[in-house]
Design a protein around this motif. Structure first.
Motif, short mmCIF file in Angstrom:
data_model
loop_
_atom_site.label_atom_id
_atom_site.label_comp_id
_atom_site.label_asym_id
_atom_site.label_seq_id
_atom_site.Cartn_x
_atom_site.Cartn_y
_atom_site.Cartn_z
N SER A 151 0.89 -1.19 0.10
CA SER A 151 -0.10 0.19 0.06
C SER A 151 0.89 1.30 0.02
O SER A 151 1.75 1.21 0.68
N THR A 152 0.48 2.09 -0.93
CA THR A 152 1.06 3.77 -0.59
C THR A 152 0.12 4.55 0.15
O THR A 152 0.68 5.90 0.12
N ALA A 153 -0.67 3.96 0.83
CA ALA A 153 -1.53 4.88 1.70
C ALA A 153 -1.04 5.13 3.28
O ALA A 153 -1.90 5.92 3.79
N ALA A 183 4.75 3.18 -4.96
CA ALA A 183 4.10 1.85 -5.28
C ALA A 183 5.67 0.87 -5.23
O ALA A 183 5.57 -0.26 -4.63
N ASP A 184 6.89 1.24 -6.14
CA ASP A 184 7.91 0.11 -6.08
C ASP A 184 8.42 0.12 -4.80
O ASP A 184 9.03 -0.91 -4.30
N THR A 185 8.70 1.24 -3.91
CA THR A 185 9.07 1.32 -2.68
C THR A 185 8.57 0.48 -1.68
O THR A 185 9.21 -0.41 -0.83
N ALA A 186 7.20 0.56 -1.96
CA ALA A 186 6.28 -0.19 -0.92
C ALA A 186 6.56 -1.92 -1.22
O ALA A 186 6.61 -2.48 -0.23
N ALA A 187 6.73 -2.03 -2.51
CA ALA A 187 6.84 -3.48 -3.02
C ALA A 187 8.36 -3.95 -2.33
O ALA A 187 8.26 -5.30 -1.75
N ALA A 188 9.07 -3.17 -2.29
CA ALA A 188 10.48 -3.34 -1.72
C ALA A 188 10.36 -3.62 -0.45
O ALA A 188 11.19 -4.48 0.15
N TYR A 189 9.78 -2.79 0.24
CA TYR A 189 9.56 -2.99 1.77
C TYR A 189 9.00 -4.26 2.11
O TYR A 189 9.94 -5.06 3.00
N LEU A 190 7.93 -4.67 1.57
CA LEU A 190 7.15 -6.05 1.58
C LEU A 190 8.40 -7.45 1.56
O LEU A 190 8.10 -8.34 2.38
N ALA A 191 9.02 -7.08 0.62
CA ALA A 191 10.02 -8.02 -0.10
C ALA A 191 11.01 -8.31 1.22
O ALA A 191 11.46 -9.64 1.35
N THR A 192 11.23 -7.56 2.11
CA THR A 192 12.32 -7.84 3.23
C THR A 192 11.64 -8.42 4.25
O THR A 192 12.32 -9.17 5.25
#
Length: 352
Positions: A151-153, A183-192
């Protein structure tokens, strides 16, 4: 389970402009039943908290225009602090913490939004109990929501190593807080696997919270002391208006986390911040009486006696409050916040 010497603070402010025309400045979203349960979001927050907090240990901080409605909705409420004007979350939480500390020194205080929805109360209560145990060691604690997607919210909390505390086996150190990402940064966060959503839930001993405030925002702490010294059920408007308008995240959470003083307890319960109609449309609701034809995921909020038909508009949002009608789509949900101001400019402040 009842947490001893634990106080809950509910900051109840804001207009919920993204849910216009349901939510107005005089009737914000926390006073509304948005789930069809028969209880407003505020009442559901009360119900949830009083499963483990004594009712006379619940404190609501709100503006004067909402005080009467809150008293009507929460007849058991004994602590209602009325703000002369909105000054953001730190003054609201701070003045409640200072008043609690005056009467119950060293108590633990937890801040919980008036307009969030949590249905898994048992898991929520366990998370707060862990946060309480960590807070008693002198840490500021936040409850971080397990993300369901990139999420970006929401802002994010970066977690570090386990604390190793027997009474709070899931608690982790906090590395830092980050603002809403793309969105890209959020996806990177979740991947960790290290990041959780920041839901704005903070738990701390009152003395710890006030000491951090004295260090980070000494003028604000001094103003709170003046307010509490003269408090007789009414806040001094002149002193209140002099307080810095700042969120607790910026005033305490972020700088204290940088110094290693914040922990996070993962919140593995359902959590909804009903920030707009797109979010509201994802919640289970009683069956609508509207006729939807080729209009998947449409949301219709209107008098059940009014026959509303939506044809060929997937994701449509139709809201009829009697004095105002909104027709939009979930895709434009964030833009709804512009509408109250636009109507005010057209000479209709009654719609704000």
């Amino acid at each position: 389970m009842t947490l001893e010497s634990f106080h809950a603070v509910i900051p109840a402010g804001g207009a919920g402009t993204r849910l216009w025309p349901l939510s107005r400045t005089t009737r914000p979203k926390f006073l509304l039943d948005l789930t069809g349960s028969g209880r407003s979001l505020l009442q559901q927050t009360w119900d949830r908290l009083t499963t483990f907090v004594e009712p006379d240990h619940v404190h609501v901080v709100t503006g004067a225009k909402h005080a009467e409605a809150i008293r009507e909705q929460l007849p058991e409420l004994t602590h209602l602090v009325i703000e002369p004007e909105g000054r953001d979350s730190m003054p609201a939480i701070g003045v409640a913490a200072a008043l609690i500390h005056r009467d119950d020194p060293g108590a633990v205080v937890g801040s919980f939004a008036a307009d969030h929805l949590i249905q898994d109360v048992e898991t929520f209560a366990r998370a707060v109990a862990e946060a309480d145990a960590v807070a008693r060691t002198g840490k500021v604690v936040t409850i971080g929501i397990e993300p369901t997607g990139p999420s970006t919210a929401f802002g994010y909390i970066e977690a570090g190593d386990p604390l190793g505390l027997d009474a709070a086996p899931h608690a982790l150190d906090v590395v830092g807080f980050v603002e809403k990402p793309d969105a890209d940064t959020a996806a990177a966060y979740l991947a960790t696997g290290r990041y959780r959503w920041n839901a704005g839930m903070f738990v701390a001993r009152t003395d710890v919270l006030l000491d951090h405030l004295a260090e980070q925002k000494p003028a604000l702490r001094a103003g709170l002391d003046r307010l509490v010294d003269g408090y007789d059920g009414t806040l001094d408007a002149e002193v209140w208006s002099s307080l810095e308008k700042v969120a607790i995240d910026h005033a305490i959470a972020e700088p204290v986390a940088a110094a290693g003083g914040v922990a996070v307890v993962p919140g593995e319960f359902d959590w909804f911040d009903i920030g707009d109609f797109a979010a509201l449309a994802t919640l289970p609701r009683p069956a609508s009486s509207a006729l939807l034809v080729d209009s998947e995921d449409a949301l219709v909020l209107a008098d059940p006696g009014k026959p509303v038909t939506v044809l060929g508009i997937p994701g449509a949002v139709v809201v009829d409050t009697g004095d105002a009608l909104l027709v939009t789509t979930a895709e434009h949900a964030q833009a709804v916040k512009q509408l109250p101001g636009a109507w005010a400019e057209r000479g209709r402040p009654d719609l704000v």
